[in-house]
Design a protein around this motif. Structure first.
Motif, PDB file in Angstrom:
ATOM      1  N   GLU A 106     -46.347  23.822 -40.317  1.00  0.00           N
ATOM      2  CA  GLU A 106     -45.459  24.098 -39.467  1.00  0.00           C
ATOM      3  C   GLU A 106     -46.001  24.802 -38.137  1.00  0.00           C
ATOM      4  OE1 GLU A 106     -41.460  22.088 -37.443  1.00  0.00           O
ATOM      5  OE2 GLU A 106     -41.335  23.181 -39.251  1.00  0.00           O
ATOM      6  N   ILE A 107     -45.738  24.430 -36.545  1.00  0.00           N
ATOM      7  CA  ILE A 107     -45.906  25.559 -35.973  1.00  0.00           C
ATOM      8  C   ILE A 107     -44.613  25.828 -35.226  1.00  0.00           C
ATOM      9  CG2 ILE A 107     -47.223  26.965 -33.967  1.00  0.00           C
ATOM     10  CD1 ILE A 107     -50.049  26.301 -35.053  1.00  0.00           C
ATOM     11  N   ILE A 108     -43.595  26.307 -34.417  1.00  0.00           N
ATOM     12  CA  ILE A 108     -43.296  26.470 -33.529  1.00  0.00           C
ATOM     13  C   ILE A 108     -43.359  27.635 -32.716  1.00  0.00           C
ATOM     14  CG2 ILE A 108     -40.555  26.144 -33.293  1.00  0.00           C
ATOM     15  CD1 ILE A 108     -41.244  24.613 -35.193  1.00  0.00           C
ATOM     16  N   GLU A 109     -43.372  26.832 -31.899  1.00  0.00           N
ATOM     17  CA  GLU A 109     -44.054  27.092 -30.542  1.00  0.00           C
ATOM     18  C   GLU A 109     -43.068  28.287 -29.369  1.00  0.00           C
ATOM     19  OE1 GLU A 109     -47.574  25.195 -28.113  1.00  0.00           O
ATOM     20  OE2 GLU A 109     -46.093  25.181 -26.328  1.00  0.00           O
ATOM     21  N   VAL A 110     -42.976  29.346 -29.349  1.00  0.00           N
ATOM     22  CA  VAL A 110     -42.099  29.902 -28.063  1.00  0.00           C
ATOM     23  C   VAL A 110     -42.325  29.897 -26.825  1.00  0.00           C
ATOM     24  CG1 VAL A 110     -40.103  31.682 -28.993  1.00  0.00           C
ATOM     25  CG2 VAL A 110     -41.443  30.430 -31.053  1.00  0.00           C
ATOM     26  N   ALA A 111     -41.620  29.863 -26.501  1.00  0.00           N
ATOM     27  CA  ALA A 111     -41.950  30.107 -25.079  1.00  0.00           C
ATOM     28  C   ALA A 111     -40.946  31.380 -24.076  1.00  0.00           C
ATOM     29  CB  ALA A 111     -42.003  28.786 -24.129  1.00  0.00           C
ATOM     30  N   THR A 112     -41.662  31.811 -23.431  1.00  0.00           N
ATOM     31  CA  THR A 112     -40.309  33.135 -22.406  1.00  0.00           C
ATOM     32  C   THR A 112     -40.190  32.242 -21.236  1.00  0.00           C
ATOM     33  OG1 THR A 112     -41.293  34.917 -23.738  1.00  0.00           O
ATOM     34  CG2 THR A 112     -40.261  35.532 -21.936  1.00  0.00           C
ATOM     35  N   PHE A 113     -39.475  31.858 -21.177  1.00  0.00           N
ATOM     36  CA  PHE A 113     -38.628  31.322 -19.507  1.00  0.00           C
ATOM     37  C   PHE A 113     -40.076  32.316 -18.350  1.00  0.00           C
ATOM     38  CE2 PHE A 113     -33.954  32.262 -20.873  1.00  0.00           C
ATOM     39  CZ  PHE A 113     -34.090  30.950 -21.827  1.00  0.00           C
ATOM     40  N   ARG A 114     -40.290  31.306 -17.614  1.00  0.00           N
ATOM     41  CA  ARG A 114     -41.402  31.475 -16.760  1.00  0.00           C
ATOM     42  C   ARG A 114     -40.842  30.921 -15.317  1.00  0.00           C
ATOM     43  NH1 ARG A 114     -45.153  29.699 -20.185  1.00  0.00           N
ATOM     44  NH2 ARG A 114     -44.947  27.797 -19.185  1.00  0.00           N
ATOM     45  N   LEU A 131     -52.403  25.668 -10.296  1.00  0.00           N
ATOM     46  CA  LEU A 131     -51.973  26.335 -10.891  1.00  0.00           C
ATOM     47  C   LEU A 131     -53.389  26.564 -12.195  1.00  0.00           C
ATOM     48  CD1 LEU A 131     -49.034  27.505 -10.609  1.00  0.00           C
ATOM     49  CD2 LEU A 131     -48.321  26.199 -12.244  1.00  0.00           C
ATOM     50  N   VAL A 132     -53.720  27.841 -12.071  1.00  0.00           N
ATOM     51  CA  VAL A 132     -54.816  28.239 -13.256  1.00  0.00           C
ATOM     52  C   VAL A 132     -54.353  29.242 -14.163  1.00  0.00           C
ATOM     53  CG1 VAL A 132     -57.120  27.366 -11.881  1.00  0.00           C
ATOM     54  CG2 VAL A 132     -55.906  29.280 -11.314  1.00  0.00           C
ATOM     55  N   ARG A 133     -52.884  30.029 -13.650  1.00  0.00           N
ATOM     56  CA  ARG A 133     -52.782  30.855 -14.708  1.00  0.00           C
ATOM     57  C   ARG A 133     -51.139  31.470 -14.089  1.00  0.00           C
ATOM     58  NH1 ARG A 133     -54.812  36.589 -16.247  1.00  0.00           N
ATOM     59  NH2 ARG A 133     -55.345  36.046 -13.897  1.00  0.00           N
ATOM     60  N   ASP A 134     -50.293  31.253 -14.955  1.00  0.00           N
ATOM     61  CA  ASP A 134     -48.784  31.346 -15.374  1.00  0.00           C
ATOM     62  C   ASP A 134     -47.932  31.864 -15.735  1.00  0.00           C
ATOM     63  OD1 ASP A 134     -46.527  30.709 -13.884  1.00  0.00           O
ATOM     64  OD2 ASP A 134     -46.800  28.028 -14.298  1.00  0.00           O
ATOM     65  N   ASN A 135     -48.460  33.187 -16.033  1.00  0.00           N
ATOM     66  CA  ASN A 135     -47.075  34.402 -16.722  1.00  0.00           C
ATOM     67  C   ASN A 135     -45.932  34.975 -15.936  1.00  0.00           C
ATOM     68  OD1 ASN A 135     -48.259  33.435 -19.083  1.00  0.00           O
ATOM     69  ND2 ASN A 135     -50.287  34.666 -18.791  1.00  0.00           N
ATOM     70  N   VAL A 136     -45.269  34.174 -15.164  1.00  0.00           N
ATOM     71  CA  VAL A 136     -44.769  34.953 -14.603  1.00  0.00           C
ATOM     72  C   VAL A 136     -43.186  34.471 -15.259  1.00  0.00           C
ATOM     73  CG1 VAL A 136     -42.834  35.339 -12.081  1.00  0.00           C
ATOM     74  CG2 VAL A 136     -45.360  34.103 -12.134  1.00  0.00           C
ATOM     75  N   TYR A 137     -43.047  35.939 -15.242  1.00  0.00           N
ATOM     76  CA  TYR A 137     -41.208  35.763 -16.789  1.00  0.00           C
ATOM     77  C   TYR A 137     -40.221  34.972 -15.626  1.00  0.00           C
ATOM     78  CZ  TYR A 137     -44.472  36.862 -19.631  1.00  0.00           C
ATOM     79  OH  TYR A 137     -45.790  36.896 -21.436  1.00  0.00           O
ATOM     80  N   GLY A 138     -39.555  34.379 -16.160  1.00  0.00           N
ATOM     81  CA  GLY A 138     -38.228  33.776 -15.350  1.00  0.00           C
ATOM     82  C   GLY A 138     -36.862  33.989 -15.959  1.00  0.00           C
ATOM     83  N   SER A 139     -35.645  33.479 -15.131  1.00  0.00           N
ATOM     84  CA  SER A 139     -34.934  32.944 -15.716  1.00  0.00           C
ATOM     85  C   SER A 139     -34.758  31.316 -16.249  1.00  0.00           C
ATOM     86  CB  SER A 139     -33.822  32.884 -15.029  1.00  0.00           C
ATOM     87  OG  SER A 139     -33.735  31.868 -13.517  1.00  0.00           O
ATOM     88  N   ILE A 140     -34.138  31.372 -17.091  1.00  0.00           N
ATOM     89  CA  ILE A 140     -33.943  29.456 -17.699  1.00  0.00           C
ATOM     90  C   ILE A 140     -33.641  28.856 -15.987  1.00  0.00           C
ATOM     91  CG2 ILE A 140     -31.085  29.948 -17.794  1.00  0.00           C
ATOM     92  CD1 ILE A 140     -30.819  27.826 -20.647  1.00  0.00           C
ATOM     93  N   GLU A 141     -32.962  29.056 -15.384  1.00  0.00           N
ATOM     94  CA  GLU A 141     -32.675  28.153 -14.042  1.00  0.00           C
ATOM     95  C   GLU A 141     -34.489  28.407 -13.590  1.00  0.00           C
ATOM     96  OE1 GLU A 141     -31.123  30.899 -14.708  1.00  0.00           O
ATOM     97  OE2 GLU A 141     -29.439  30.983 -13.230  1.00  0.00           O
ATOM     98  N   GLU A 142     -35.251  28.841 -13.865  1.00  0.00           N
ATOM     99  CA  GLU A 142     -36.946  29.042 -13.191  1.00  0.00           C
ATOM    100  C   GLU A 142     -37.825  28.452 -14.038  1.00  0.00           C
ATOM    101  OE1 GLU A 142     -36.716  32.559 -10.109  1.00  0.00           O
ATOM    102  OE2 GLU A 142     -36.323  33.099 -12.332  1.00  0.00           O
ATOM    103  N   ASP A 143     -36.934  28.460 -15.717  1.00  0.00           N
ATOM    104  CA  ASP A 143     -37.585  27.743 -16.345  1.00  0.00           C
ATOM    105  C   ASP A 143     -37.814  26.390 -16.667  1.00  0.00           C
ATOM    106  OD1 ASP A 143     -39.712  28.231 -18.820  1.00  0.00           O
ATOM    107  OD2 ASP A 143     -38.133  26.954 -19.224  1.00  0.00           O
ATOM    108  N   ALA A 144     -36.360  25.615 -15.922  1.00  0.00           N
ATOM    109  CA  ALA A 144     -36.051  24.628 -15.741  1.00  0.00           C
ATOM    110  C   ALA A 144     -36.465  23.682 -14.877  1.00  0.00           C
ATOM    111  CB  ALA A 144     -34.709  24.826 -16.138  1.00  0.00           C
TER     112      ALA A 144
END
Ligand code: ATP
Ligand code: MG
Length: 458
Positions: A106-114, A131-144
């Motif tokens: 089993e793999i649990i995928e853990v992503a930082t809010f983006r 969108l080709v690359r998307d590593n802008v970290y953000g808040s949970i609202e932005e992630d949503a």
């Protein structure tokens, strides 16, 4: 389905995101339905002082009473921080940088809010609105709000077991509705694969697609041709090998996506007035769904043989009309259909080769020549090709004689089979076949050409 009462505190956050908290006693998600490994990851992140949520498909599936096939976690820890917390962690991805925490199978995928918007500080790349690359970290609202559908943007918080909803997803899940977050057209332009995801998730969940989310699909469908072929291959497998193939296929037809995804099959189905090819295709997908439900293997090669069979039949008829002999026409039709489809969908050779074998073996089922029968029975692709022949019955009952013969033949001993076929059969070779008694030869010839040409009638 459990009753979902409406919830409590509403906090305005951004014009797009308003937080609604659904407390534990008001939603049906229980820790016993969550993978223990996912819980471990959530608790360890929380204990280290990070925010930790179960997110995405798992929360959505749990709310509608389905069993999630994987559990994704969202956090404010960076991938590097996650790696420091878990020995069994590896960092992956370029487009999305992610941490995978590995527990055996089993793999649990853990992503930082983006975040979805770039102030220039992050690592984000757009190409012509895509969108080709998307590593802008953000808040949970932005992630949503950068997620695709509202139902996919719900967060289950390990700290108090509540569900956090920034986009009205909870209500949409209650209404069994898929709705894109933000402006649908813009969201499809950013990532056209979202059109396929809409159809696939609606099929899987039995959800309707919200009007505003459905409307642009037929219009924007051609954008899908720009999607990465490898991603389309993966998405096709998810569409058709997750137990909802028939509903997915009907959705693709309904929303005008089939002509972009499988152009030659769509054209062949459109010109097949009897509807026989479609009947067979749907029957095959129904069989695939049944196998998935029973946890039986369903192979991509067989699936693609099925999905591209109408295209193959059409190509074959065209080539035969040009005067090619049956065998040559079959080979060329198989190659042509494969090469054309490869332009949009990256079907690996380990699947395209057996797919072609399944097609090419179809014309050999008309033989009753003893050694040829034996050879076909011993062929590694016999079973798949035979199952495919059975499916063709849905298109035309002219295959019933062959189906009966080969069903019996599989279960007979060598002697029984020899007796059934008669020992006076000529030895197996093309020359010997040419020298077969005239009556037999005529009969076989008629059947052969009938069989190779039979797709015309399907
Ligand atoms: P399932 O796993 O049942 O196929 P899922 O929604 O979990 O469905 P995944 O591909 O596992 O699909 O994606 C996990 C989550 O990532 C989604 O729920 C969604 O929030 C987000 N996501 C996935 N693909 C996209 C996309 N193309 N655009 C925006 N968000 C996406
Ligand atoms: Mg998922």
């Amino acid at each position: 389905m459990p009753a979902f009462p409406r919830s409590t505190g509403i906090t305005a956050i951004t014009p797009q995101a308003t937080l609604q908290v659904i407390p534990r006693e008001q939603h049906p998600i229980s820790r016993k339905d969550i993978s223990p490994n996912a819980l471990r990851v959530l608790y360890r992140l929380r204990d280290a002082g990070f925010a930790a949520y179960l997110v995405g498909g798992a929360v959505r599936d749990l709310l509608v009473g389905q069993h999630p096939k994987d559990f994704d976690v969202a956090t404010d820890a960076t991938p590097e921080q996650v790696k420091q917390l878990f020995r069994n962690c590896r960092l992956i991805g370029r487009r999305f940088r992610l941490a995978h925490v590995v527990f055996g199978g089993e793999i649990i995928e853990v992503a930082t809010f983006r975040a979805n918007s770039d102030d220039g500080s992050g690592d984000r790349e757009m190409d012509n609105g895509r969108l080709v690359r998307d590593n802008v970290y953000g808040s949970i609202e932005e992630d949503a709000v950068r997620r695709d559908f509202t139902a996919n943007a719900l967060y289950y918080a390990i700290e108090d077991f509540s569900v956090r909803d920034y986009v009205g997803g909870y209500e949409d899940v209650l209404a069994r509705r898929l709705k894109l977050i933000g402006d649908p057209e813009q969201r499809y332009r950013e990532d056209p694969v979202r059109m396929l995801r809409a159809v696939r998730l609606a099929a899987k969940l039995g959800f309707s697609i919200d009007e505003g989310t459905a409307e642009p699909i037929a219009r924007l469908a051609p954008l899908l041709a720009q999607a990465a072929p490898a991603r389309l291959f993966e998405e096709i497998l998810k569409l058709f090998l997750s137990g909802h193939a028939v509903a997915s296929f009907e959705g693709l037809e309904k929303f005008g996506l089939l002509p972009v995804l499988l152009p030659e099959t769509a054209a062949a189905l459109a010109s097949n007035r009897s509807g026989a090819l479609r009947r067979m295709l749907v029957e095959g997908l129904r069989g695939t769904d049944a196998r998935v439900r029973l946890d039986e293997p369903a192979s991509p090669a067989f699936l693609f043989a099925l999905l591209l069979w109408p295209a193959y039949c059409r190509a074959l008829i065209g080539l035969q009309a040009q005067g090619l002999d049956a065998e040559d026409a079959a080979r060329r039709a198989a190659d042509r259909v494969t090469v054309h489809q490869l332009q949009s969908v990256a079907l690996p050779r380990r699947f395209s080769l057996p797919m072609q074998e399944i097609w090419l073996l179809q014309s050999r089922f008309s033989t009753r020549q003893r050694r040829r029968v034996m050879r076909l029975l011993a062929h590694p692709r016999f079973r798949a090709a035979y199952d495919f022949l059975v499916l063709r019955l849905a298109a035309s009952d002219s295959h019933a004689v062959d189906v009966d013969f080969w069903r019996e033949a599989q279960h007979q001993s060598g002697e029984e089979l020899a007796a059934a076929l008669g020992v006076a059969q000529p030895p197996d070779s093309y020359t010997a076949e040419e020298g077969a008694p005239p009556s037999k030869r005529r009969r076989r010839r008629r059947r052969r050409s009938g069989s190779a040409g039979s797709p015309a009638g399907e």
